[in-house]
Design an enzyme around this catalytic site. Structure first.
Site, PDB file in Angstrom:
ATOM      1  N   ILE A  47       0.835  -1.216   0.000  1.00  0.00           N
ATOM      2  CA  ILE A  47       0.000   0.000   0.000  1.00  0.00           C
ATOM      3  C   ILE A  47       0.866   1.261   0.000  1.00  0.00           C
ATOM      4  O   ILE A  47       0.565   2.244  -0.686  1.00  0.00           O
ATOM      5  CB  ILE A  47      -0.962  -0.027   1.205  1.00  0.00           C
ATOM      6  CG1 ILE A  47      -2.067  -1.038   0.915  1.00  0.00           C
ATOM      7  CG2 ILE A  47      -1.520   1.361   1.501  1.00  0.00           C
ATOM      8  CD1 ILE A  47      -3.020  -1.282   2.030  1.00  0.00           C
ATOM      9  N   GLY A  62       2.213   2.631  -3.318  1.00  0.00           N
ATOM     10  CA  GLY A  62       1.366   3.481  -4.144  1.00  0.00           C
ATOM     11  C   GLY A  62       0.882   4.723  -3.425  1.00  0.00           C
ATOM     12  O   GLY A  62       0.408   5.679  -4.049  1.00  0.00           O
ATOM     13  N   HIS A  63       0.992   4.732  -2.098  1.00  0.00           N
ATOM     14  CA  HIS A  63       0.401   5.829  -1.315  1.00  0.00           C
ATOM     15  C   HIS A  63       1.423   6.325  -0.310  1.00  0.00           C
ATOM     16  O   HIS A  63       1.346   5.985   0.877  1.00  0.00           O
ATOM     17  CB  HIS A  63      -0.861   5.303  -0.595  1.00  0.00           C
ATOM     18  CG  HIS A  63      -1.720   6.386  -0.017  1.00  0.00           C
ATOM     19  ND1 HIS A  63      -1.443   6.998   1.174  1.00  0.00           N
ATOM     20  CD2 HIS A  63      -2.865   6.937  -0.469  1.00  0.00           C
ATOM     21  CE1 HIS A  63      -2.387   7.884   1.450  1.00  0.00           C
ATOM     22  NE2 HIS A  63      -3.261   7.880   0.471  1.00  0.00           N
ATOM     23  N   PHE A  64       2.428   7.104  -0.686  1.00  0.00           N
ATOM     24  CA  PHE A  64       2.691   7.555  -2.048  1.00  0.00           C
ATOM     25  C   PHE A  64       4.138   7.206  -2.390  1.00  0.00           C
ATOM     26  O   PHE A  64       4.962   7.155  -1.462  1.00  0.00           O
ATOM     27  CB  PHE A  64       2.488   9.074  -2.171  1.00  0.00           C
ATOM     28  CG  PHE A  64       1.072   9.516  -1.946  1.00  0.00           C
ATOM     29  CD1 PHE A  64       0.142   9.479  -2.986  1.00  0.00           C
ATOM     30  CD2 PHE A  64       0.684   9.978  -0.707  1.00  0.00           C
ATOM     31  CE1 PHE A  64      -1.153   9.926  -2.774  1.00  0.00           C
ATOM     32  CE2 PHE A  64      -0.630  10.406  -0.503  1.00  0.00           C
ATOM     33  CZ  PHE A  64      -1.549  10.381  -1.528  1.00  0.00           C
TER      34      PHE A  64
END
Lengths: 156, 97
Positions: free
Chosen positions: A34, A37-39
């Protein structure tokens, strides 16, 4: 915390059936897909997962108050404030208290603290129904054991 | 002192953003005002707080689902207000709400 399995709560620290409050620990993992992608280059815990953490904490409180006879489900997030970033590896203390117990629904106030400082808070509404099937009850019993739910606090 | 209907109508208007003057005692909360079950929980919460009662929504829903009652009995506002008055009176008489 196993984010991918939506296991956001690690351990119940305190459950007060008289005050209708609960406190839990939730250790944010240092690594997770996670965060890729974030971030990218700036990993922070997604706000929706912080809300889910507060909802799950509230859910354990409601399960306790309803003696594990009914299952709460998220119905409405009345207000949620992300007051500061939560980074990988941080230890969250999530607290919830009962605001109102209605007929078939309940409302909680809940907050997340890191090192004693408030990071998020929300007011959450749940509907609750009798356990819809035995499998879910078995699953919740297993999760209760995993997080050290104090079953002795329940009514006999 | 405002009537039960005035209080309930104000709650509905503020909770669901419905013009107050469109809400009448004969309004059906679902059929006329378009309030859905989730919004009605907000109304129930506000009513519970304002009147110090616990609207027995589950019991009412079960009665409607079982065909033992109609939605009009509980969700037409004049009837809803009558139920609220009964619950307030029962609470005052010491019965569990």
């Amino acid at each position: 915390m196993r984010i991918e399995y939506f296991q956001l709560i690690d351990r119940i620290i305190d459950l007060d059936m008289d005050k209708k409050t609960i406190s839990v620990e939730a250790q944010v993992p240092k690594e997770s897909t996670i965060f890729e992608g974030h971030f990218p280059g700036y990993p922070i815990m997604p706000g929706v997962l912080l809300i889910e953490s507060m909802a799950q904490t509230s859910g354990w409180l409601l399960l306790a108050l309803m003696n594990f006879e009914r299952m709460p489900f998220l119905a409405a997030v009345k207000e949620a404030k992300m007051r500061g970033f939560v980074s990988p590896g941080e230890l969250l203390i999530v607290e919830a208290s009962l605001v109102h117990e209605g007929s078939g629904y309940a409302i909680t106030d809940t907050k997340i603290k890191v090192a004693g400082k408030l990071r998020c808070n929300s007011t959450i509404m749940f509907t609750h129904i009798p356990f819809p099937n035995p499998d879910l009850r078995v699953h919740m019993d297993a999760q209760a054991q995993r997080i050290g739910f104090p079953k002795q606090a329940l009514l006999p | 002192m405002s009537t039960t209907f005035d209080q309930v109508a104000t709650i509905i208007a503020e909770t669901c953003d419905i013009p107050r003057d469109t809400i009448t005692p004969d309004s059906h909360a679902i059929d006329d005002l378009g309030i859905d079950s989730l919004d009605f929980l907000d109304i129930a919460f506000a009513i519970d707080k304002a009147f110090g009662i616990k609207l027995p929504l589950e019991k009412w829903t079960q009665e409607v689902n079982d065909g033992k009652a109609t939605t009009e009995q509980y969700f037409v506002l004049k009837n809803l207000c009558a139920r609220i008055d009964e619950l307030v009176a029962a609470k005052g008489a010491g019965a569990p709400s």
